[in-house]
Design an enzyme around this catalytic site. Structure first.
Site, PDB file in Angstrom:
ATOM      1  N   ALA A  11      53.944  40.754  42.756  1.00 17.56           N
ATOM      2  CA  ALA A  11      54.177  42.148  42.327  1.00 17.56           C
ATOM      3  C   ALA A  11      54.491  42.262  40.833  1.00 17.56           C
ATOM      4  O   ALA A  11      54.848  43.341  40.379  1.00 17.56           O
ATOM      5  CB  ALA A  11      55.296  42.764  43.159  1.00 17.56           C
ATOM      6  N   ASN A  88      49.643  39.074  48.781  1.00 19.27           N
ATOM      7  CA  ASN A  88      48.730  39.381  47.680  1.00 19.27           C
ATOM      8  C   ASN A  88      48.691  38.279  46.614  1.00 19.27           C
ATOM      9  O   ASN A  88      47.647  38.050  46.010  1.00 19.27           O
ATOM     10  CB  ASN A  88      49.166  40.715  47.050  1.00 19.27           C
ATOM     11  CG  ASN A  88      48.593  40.919  45.665  1.00 19.27           C
ATOM     12  OD1 ASN A  88      47.401  41.190  45.500  1.00 19.27           O
ATOM     13  ND2 ASN A  88      49.438  40.755  44.640  1.00 19.27           N
ATOM     14  N   TYR A 154      38.072  27.845  44.891  1.00 19.29           N
ATOM     15  CA  TYR A 154      38.591  29.221  44.998  1.00 19.29           C
ATOM     16  C   TYR A 154      37.949  29.901  46.216  1.00 19.29           C
ATOM     17  O   TYR A 154      38.633  30.520  47.028  1.00 19.29           O
ATOM     18  CB  TYR A 154      38.316  30.023  43.716  1.00 19.29           C
ATOM     19  CG  TYR A 154      38.812  31.454  43.827  1.00 19.29           C
ATOM     20  CD1 TYR A 154      40.172  31.725  43.965  1.00 19.29           C
ATOM     21  CD2 TYR A 154      37.921  32.540  43.819  1.00 19.29           C
ATOM     22  CE1 TYR A 154      40.638  33.041  44.103  1.00 19.29           C
ATOM     23  CE2 TYR A 154      38.378  33.846  43.948  1.00 19.29           C
ATOM     24  CZ  TYR A 154      39.734  34.089  44.088  1.00 19.29           C
ATOM     25  OH  TYR A 154      40.199  35.382  44.227  1.00 19.29           O
ATOM     26  N   GLU A 190      45.108  40.746  35.518  1.00 22.29           N
ATOM     27  CA  GLU A 190      45.308  39.506  34.741  1.00 22.29           C
ATOM     28  C   GLU A 190      44.519  38.330  35.343  1.00 22.29           C
ATOM     29  O   GLU A 190      44.599  37.201  34.851  1.00 22.29           O
ATOM     30  CB  GLU A 190      46.807  39.159  34.701  1.00 22.29           C
ATOM     31  CG  GLU A 190      47.629  40.154  33.905  1.00 22.29           C
ATOM     32  CD  GLU A 190      49.128  39.836  33.898  1.00 22.29           C
ATOM     33  OE1 GLU A 190      49.530  38.757  34.387  1.00 22.29           O
ATOM     34  OE2 GLU A 190      49.891  40.669  33.404  1.00 22.29           O
TER      35      GLU A 190
HETATM   36  P1  NDP Z   1      46.989  38.987  38.704  1.00 22.17           P
HETATM   37  O1  NDP Z   1      46.871  37.677  38.004  1.00 22.17           O
HETATM   38  O2  NDP Z   1      46.981  40.237  37.906  1.00 22.17           O
HETATM   39  O3  NDP Z   1      48.268  38.974  39.665  1.00 22.17           O
HETATM   40  C1  NDP Z   1      48.582  37.849  40.444  1.00 22.17           C
HETATM   41  C2  NDP Z   1      50.008  37.973  40.946  1.00 22.17           C
HETATM   42  O4  NDP Z   1      50.304  36.833  41.767  1.00 22.17           O
HETATM   43  C3  NDP Z   1      51.023  37.993  39.820  1.00 22.17           C
HETATM   44  O5  NDP Z   1      52.015  38.939  40.127  1.00 22.17           O
HETATM   45  C4  NDP Z   1      51.612  36.584  39.848  1.00 22.17           C
HETATM   46  O6  NDP Z   1      52.962  36.661  39.406  1.00 22.17           O
HETATM   47  C5  NDP Z   1      51.545  36.278  41.348  1.00 22.17           C
HETATM   48  N1  NDP Z   1      51.569  34.841  41.637  1.00 22.17           N
HETATM   49  C6  NDP Z   1      50.644  33.921  41.288  1.00 22.17           C
HETATM   50  N2  NDP Z   1      51.049  32.700  41.686  1.00 22.17           N
HETATM   51  C7  NDP Z   1      52.242  32.864  42.306  1.00 22.17           C
HETATM   52  C8  NDP Z   1      53.153  31.970  42.934  1.00 22.17           C
HETATM   53  N3  NDP Z   1      52.903  30.659  42.999  1.00 22.17           N
HETATM   54  N4  NDP Z   1      54.302  32.455  43.454  1.00 22.17           N
HETATM   55  C9  NDP Z   1      54.567  33.798  43.392  1.00 22.17           C
HETATM   56  N5  NDP Z   1      53.736  34.697  42.819  1.00 22.17           N
HETATM   57  C10 NDP Z   1      52.585  34.221  42.284  1.00 22.17           C
HETATM   58  O7  NDP Z   1      45.765  39.001  39.747  1.00 22.17           O
HETATM   59  P2  NDP Z   1      45.283  40.102  40.803  1.00 22.17           P
HETATM   60  O8  NDP Z   1      46.248  41.195  40.910  1.00 22.17           O
HETATM   61  O9  NDP Z   1      43.865  40.386  40.504  1.00 22.17           O
HETATM   62  O10 NDP Z   1      45.296  39.188  42.118  1.00 22.17           O
HETATM   63  C11 NDP Z   1      45.973  39.540  43.308  1.00 22.17           C
HETATM   64  C12 NDP Z   1      45.187  38.962  44.476  1.00 22.17           C
HETATM   65  O11 NDP Z   1      43.913  39.575  44.525  1.00 22.17           O
HETATM   66  C13 NDP Z   1      44.936  37.466  44.400  1.00 22.17           C
HETATM   67  O12 NDP Z   1      45.113  36.911  45.684  1.00 22.17           O
HETATM   68  C14 NDP Z   1      43.476  37.373  43.970  1.00 22.17           C
HETATM   69  O13 NDP Z   1      42.876  36.195  44.398  1.00 22.17           O
HETATM   70  C15 NDP Z   1      42.919  38.586  44.678  1.00 22.17           C
HETATM   71  N6  NDP Z   1      41.657  39.105  44.160  1.00 22.17           N
HETATM   72  C16 NDP Z   1      41.537  39.486  42.856  1.00 22.17           C
HETATM   73  C17 NDP Z   1      40.336  39.966  42.393  1.00 22.17           C
HETATM   74  C18 NDP Z   1      40.103  40.340  40.956  1.00 22.17           C
HETATM   75  O14 NDP Z   1      38.938  40.425  40.540  1.00 22.17           O
HETATM   76  N7  NDP Z   1      41.162  40.588  40.178  1.00 22.17           N
HETATM   77  C19 NDP Z   1      39.190  40.143  43.304  1.00 22.17           C
HETATM   78  C20 NDP Z   1      39.434  39.682  44.633  1.00 22.17           C
HETATM   79  C21 NDP Z   1      40.623  39.216  45.043  1.00 22.17           C
HETATM   80  P3  NDP Z   1      53.776  35.548  38.601  1.00 22.17           P
HETATM   81  O15 NDP Z   1      52.808  34.941  37.628  1.00 22.17           O
HETATM   82  O16 NDP Z   1      54.886  36.308  37.982  1.00 22.17           O
HETATM   83  O17 NDP Z   1      54.225  34.603  39.656  1.00 22.17           O
HETATM   84  C1  8X3 Z   2      38.001  37.497  42.611  1.00 26.74           C
HETATM   85  C2  8X3 Z   2      36.620  38.010  42.506  1.00 26.74           C
HETATM   86  O1  8X3 Z   2      34.184  37.346  42.119  1.00 26.74           O
HETATM   87  O2  8X3 Z   2      35.862  36.402  40.612  1.00 26.74           O
HETATM   88  O3  8X3 Z   2      38.295  36.996  43.858  1.00 26.74           O
HETATM   89  O4  8X3 Z   2      35.686  35.609  42.859  1.00 26.74           O
HETATM   90  S1  8X3 Z   2      35.555  36.767  42.011  1.00 26.74           S
END
Ligand code: NDP
Ligand code: 8X3
Length: 253
Positions: A11, A88, A154, A190
């Site tokens: 979050a 998430n 991934y 991010e």
């Molecule tokens: P961000 O990098 O913006 O956010 C990721 C979040 O995960 C951050 O809040 C980070 O917080 C937290 N996080 C990462 N590792 C840990 C850990 N070990 N423990 C606790 N918290 C953790 O990415 P998104 O919001 O895009 O990603 C969210 C989800 O959506 C992920 O599962 C990603 O795979 C998925 N997703 C994203 C897509 C995209 O294109 N952006 C597409 C499809 C899926 P902190 O670093 O403070 O721990």
């Molecule tokens: C994040 C989207 O297409 O980079 O899961 O794998 S992609």
């Protein structure tokens, strides 16, 4: 919707942060989780002040079984009954072929996307089982539906999220617990900065010439799944930018 106690991992940024805001607007009580403690605490304060909700910030690394166990075990009494878990937190690290990729990147993706999600689910679902209700929402990806080059690990972790969502739905069916998987295509967060370890040149190429999804689009989708009546479960949603037809096909201007 009656206010619920909702736990959201990841979050501090992107989809998790947008989801927390969207659910705070609806008046829910939130447990927000992330590693960056200062950022998390400041965000929780914003949620409390702007939306007048109860919010508990827990700064842990979900890869650590011990940290997750200690944090969930030490929840204050008024936060123990978690109605909804949103798994998430997750990441992609690197974009490399299998014979060249970093083993550390693999560890980080597997430990976060698969094991972290499992630790959280294993510790929070028993309370849902005891109460005979609950909802777990797992954030997968288009990478959990298709495989693309240089991202085998991934994609494997997100295929695992897809499989785990199906398995959890079956295991938790007798206890009235809903399980939903939300699989986004490209979302501008991010995510790419993390994947390319801050290389902004590479990040800028990812979203060039088309309009990606916004984190808020996913937050609204999660809210939709959460706000269905008790007899309805949204099992699985694949949500893509209009300009994206598959993991690798994007219409760029
Ligand atoms: P961000 O990098 O913006 O956010 C990721 C979040 O995960 C951050 O809040 C980070 O917080 C937290 N996080 C990462 N590792 C840990 C850990 N070990 N423990 C606790 N918290 C953790 O990415 P998104 O919001 O895009 O990603 C969210 C989800 O959506 C992920 O599962 C990603 O795979 C998925 N997703 C994203 C897509 C995209 O294109 N952006 C597409 C499809 C899926 P902190 O670093 O403070 O721990
Ligand atoms: C994040 C989207 O297409 O980079 O899961 O794998 S992609």
């Amino acid at each position: 919707m009656t206010p619920k106690t909702i736990c959201i991992t990841g979050a501090t940024a992107g989809i998790g942060q947008a989801t927390a805001k969207c659910l705070a607007k609806e008046g829910h009580r939130l447990i927000v989780i992330g590693r960056r403690e200062k950022r998390l605490k400041e965000f929780a304060e914003v949620l409390r002040k702007e939306y007048m909700i109860d919010c508990l910030a827990i700064s842990i690394d979900i890869r650590s079984r011990e940290e997750v166990q200690n944090a969930i075990g030490a929840l204050p009494a008024e936060w123990r009954a978690i109605d909804v878990l949103i798994n998430n937190a997750g990441l992609a690290a690197g974009l490399d072929p299998v014979h060249k990729a970093s083993l550390d990147d693999w560890d980080q993706m597997i430990d976060t996307n698969v094991k972290g999600l499992l630790f959280m689910s294993r510790l929070i679902s028993p309370g849902m089982v005891d109460r005979g209700e609950g909802h777990i929402i797992n954030i997968g990806s288009i990478a959990g539906k298709e495989v693309y080059s240089n991202a085998s690990v991934y994609c494997a972790t997100k295929h695992a999220v897809d499989a785990l969502s199906k398995g959890m739905r079956q295991d938790l069916l007798p206890y009235g617990i809903k399980v939903t998987a939300v699989h986004p295509g490209a979302v501008d967060t991010e995510f790419s900065t993390v994947r390319f370890k801050g290389d902004q040149e590479r990040v800028s190429q990812v979203y060039k010439g088309f309009e990606p999804l916004r984190a808020e689009d996913i937050a609204e989708t999660i809210l939709f799944a959460l706000s269905r009546p008790p007899h309805v479960n949204i099992d699985d949603i694949l949500i893509m930018p209009s300009a994206q037809a598959s993991a690798t096909q994007i219409r760029r201007k």
